[in-house]
Design a protein around this motif. Structure first.
Motif, PDB file in Angstrom:
ATOM      1  N   ALA A  47       0.823  -1.015   0.430  1.00 30.58           N
ATOM      2  CA  ALA A  47      -0.320  -0.171   0.057  1.00 30.58           C
ATOM      3  C   ALA A  47       0.661   1.209   0.148  1.00 30.58           C
ATOM      4  CB  ALA A  47      -0.880   0.140   1.427  1.00 30.58           C
ATOM      5  N   LEU A  48       1.592   0.943   0.243  1.00 32.28           N
ATOM      6  CA  LEU A  48       2.259   2.516   1.093  1.00 32.28           C
ATOM      7  C   LEU A  48       3.616   2.824  -0.393  1.00 32.28           C
ATOM      8  CD1 LEU A  48       3.398   4.960   2.312  1.00 32.28           C
ATOM      9  CD2 LEU A  48       5.237   3.199   3.373  1.00 32.28           C
ATOM     10  N   PRO A  49       3.680   1.963  -1.075  1.00 31.20           N
ATOM     11  CA  PRO A  49       4.784   2.297  -2.100  1.00 31.20           C
ATOM     12  C   PRO A  49       4.079   2.544  -3.443  1.00 31.20           C
ATOM     13  CG  PRO A  49       5.869   0.181  -1.011  1.00 31.20           C
ATOM     14  CD  PRO A  49       4.254   0.738  -1.009  1.00 31.20           C
ATOM     15  N   ALA A  50       2.785   2.042  -3.322  1.00 28.40           N
ATOM     16  CA  ALA A  50       1.929   2.360  -4.190  1.00 28.40           C
ATOM     17  C   ALA A  50       1.433   3.772  -4.761  1.00 28.40           C
ATOM     18  CB  ALA A  50       0.488   0.908  -4.250  1.00 28.40           C
ATOM     19  N   LEU A  51       0.908   4.011  -2.989  1.00 31.62           N
ATOM     20  CA  LEU A  51       0.103   5.465  -3.221  1.00 31.62           C
ATOM     21  C   LEU A  51       1.288   6.640  -3.152  1.00 31.62           C
ATOM     22  CD1 LEU A  51      -2.050   7.398  -1.885  1.00 31.62           C
ATOM     23  CD2 LEU A  51      -0.651   6.798   0.811  1.00 31.62           C
ATOM     24  N   LEU A  52       2.843   6.734  -3.060  1.00 33.68           N
ATOM     25  CA  LEU A  52       3.620   7.142  -2.808  1.00 33.68           C
ATOM     26  C   LEU A  52       3.718   7.191  -4.181  1.00 33.68           C
ATOM     27  CD1 LEU A  52       6.217   6.638  -0.430  1.00 33.68           C
ATOM     28  CD2 LEU A  52       5.084   8.087  -0.125  1.00 33.68           C
ATOM     29  N   LEU A  53       4.038   6.178  -4.701  1.00 32.88           N
ATOM     30  CA  LEU A  53       3.983   6.159  -6.475  1.00 32.88           C
ATOM     31  C   LEU A  53       2.613   6.795  -7.027  1.00 32.88           C
ATOM     32  CD1 LEU A  53       5.395   4.559  -9.447  1.00 32.88           C
ATOM     33  CD2 LEU A  53       3.991   3.422  -9.134  1.00 32.88           C
ATOM     34  N   ILE A  54       1.475   6.625  -6.844  1.00 32.25           N
ATOM     35  CA  ILE A  54       0.716   7.762  -7.529  1.00 32.25           C
ATOM     36  C   ILE A  54       1.154   8.537  -7.251  1.00 32.25           C
ATOM     37  CG2 ILE A  54      -1.167   7.928  -7.181  1.00 32.25           C
ATOM     38  CD1 ILE A  54      -2.363   4.844  -6.706  1.00 32.25           C
ATOM     39  N   PHE A  55       0.949   8.830  -6.471  1.00 36.01           N
ATOM     40  CA  PHE A  55       0.953  11.109  -5.521  1.00 36.01           C
ATOM     41  C   PHE A  55       1.969  11.072  -6.444  1.00 36.01           C
ATOM     42  CE2 PHE A  55       3.651  14.289  -3.414  1.00 36.01           C
ATOM     43  CZ  PHE A  55       2.401  15.275  -3.881  1.00 36.01           C
ATOM     44  N   ILE A  56       3.822  10.964  -6.635  1.00 37.59           N
ATOM     45  CA  ILE A  56       4.391  11.274  -7.459  1.00 37.59           C
ATOM     46  C   ILE A  56       4.641  10.822  -9.192  1.00 37.59           C
ATOM     47  CG2 ILE A  56       7.519  10.994  -7.875  1.00 37.59           C
ATOM     48  CD1 ILE A  56       8.037   9.557  -4.873  1.00 37.59           C
ATOM     49  N   ARG A  57       4.063  10.160  -9.451  1.00 35.43           N
ATOM     50  CA  ARG A  57       3.596  10.202 -10.630  1.00 35.43           C
ATOM     51  C   ARG A  57       2.578  11.122 -11.007  1.00 35.43           C
ATOM     52  NH1 ARG A  57      -0.728   6.559 -12.738  1.00 35.43           N
ATOM     53  NH2 ARG A  57      -0.317   6.510 -15.222  1.00 35.43           N
ATOM     54  N   GLY A  58       1.276  11.100 -10.495  1.00 40.44           N
ATOM     55  CA  GLY A  58       0.590  12.136 -10.696  1.00 40.44           C
ATOM     56  C   GLY A  58       1.316  13.843 -11.344  1.00 40.44           C
ATOM     57  N   VAL A  59       2.462  13.876  -9.866  1.00 35.32           N
ATOM     58  CA  VAL A  59       2.898  15.002 -10.353  1.00 35.32           C
ATOM     59  C   VAL A  59       3.783  15.305 -11.566  1.00 35.32           C
ATOM     60  CG1 VAL A  59       4.547  16.850  -8.291  1.00 35.32           C
ATOM     61  CG2 VAL A  59       2.583  15.834  -7.963  1.00 35.32           C
TER      62      VAL A  59
END
Length: 105
Positions: free
Chosen positions: A9-21
């Motif tokens: 969950a944590l890496p997936a959430l970080l990936l989505i946030f960083i990728r979105g920006v």
């Protein structure tokens, strides 16, 4: 190609946030590069959405192999060379952007 196992969950959430920006910068840069190098890229892919998906996919791999590597239990993805871009599914719909792998299941 087979779909990699799900991320924690944590890496997936970080990936989505960083990728979105990062997509705010990656998409215009990918468009400029595609427009400037169109004749060279044309032999691999004629589709701009497919090229942007290729850039996005390799960016996600860079994140998972770089800054997010300590959070990912095992290596999930390999780089996708430009010569194999046709294996990638172009993601242009809003629902497809949540699937960062880009491969058909």
């Amino acid at each position: 190609m087979k779909r990699p196992p799900d991320l924690p969950a944590l890496p997936a959430l970080l990936l989505i946030f960083i990728r979105g920006v990062a997509l705010w910068l990656l998409v215009p840069l990918a468009f400029l590069f595609w427009a400037l190098a169109f004749l060279w890229i044309f032999r691999y892919s004629r589709s701009l959405p497919q090229f942007v998906s290729w850039v996005d996919f390799n960016f996600c791999v860079a994140l998972l192999r770089g800054p997010l590597r300590p959070l990912v239990p095992e290596q999930h993805l390999d780089w996708l060379p430009l010569s194999r871009i046709r294996e990638l599914t172009a993601r242009t719909g809003r629902n497809e952007f949540w699937d960062f792998t880009g491969f058909d299941a």
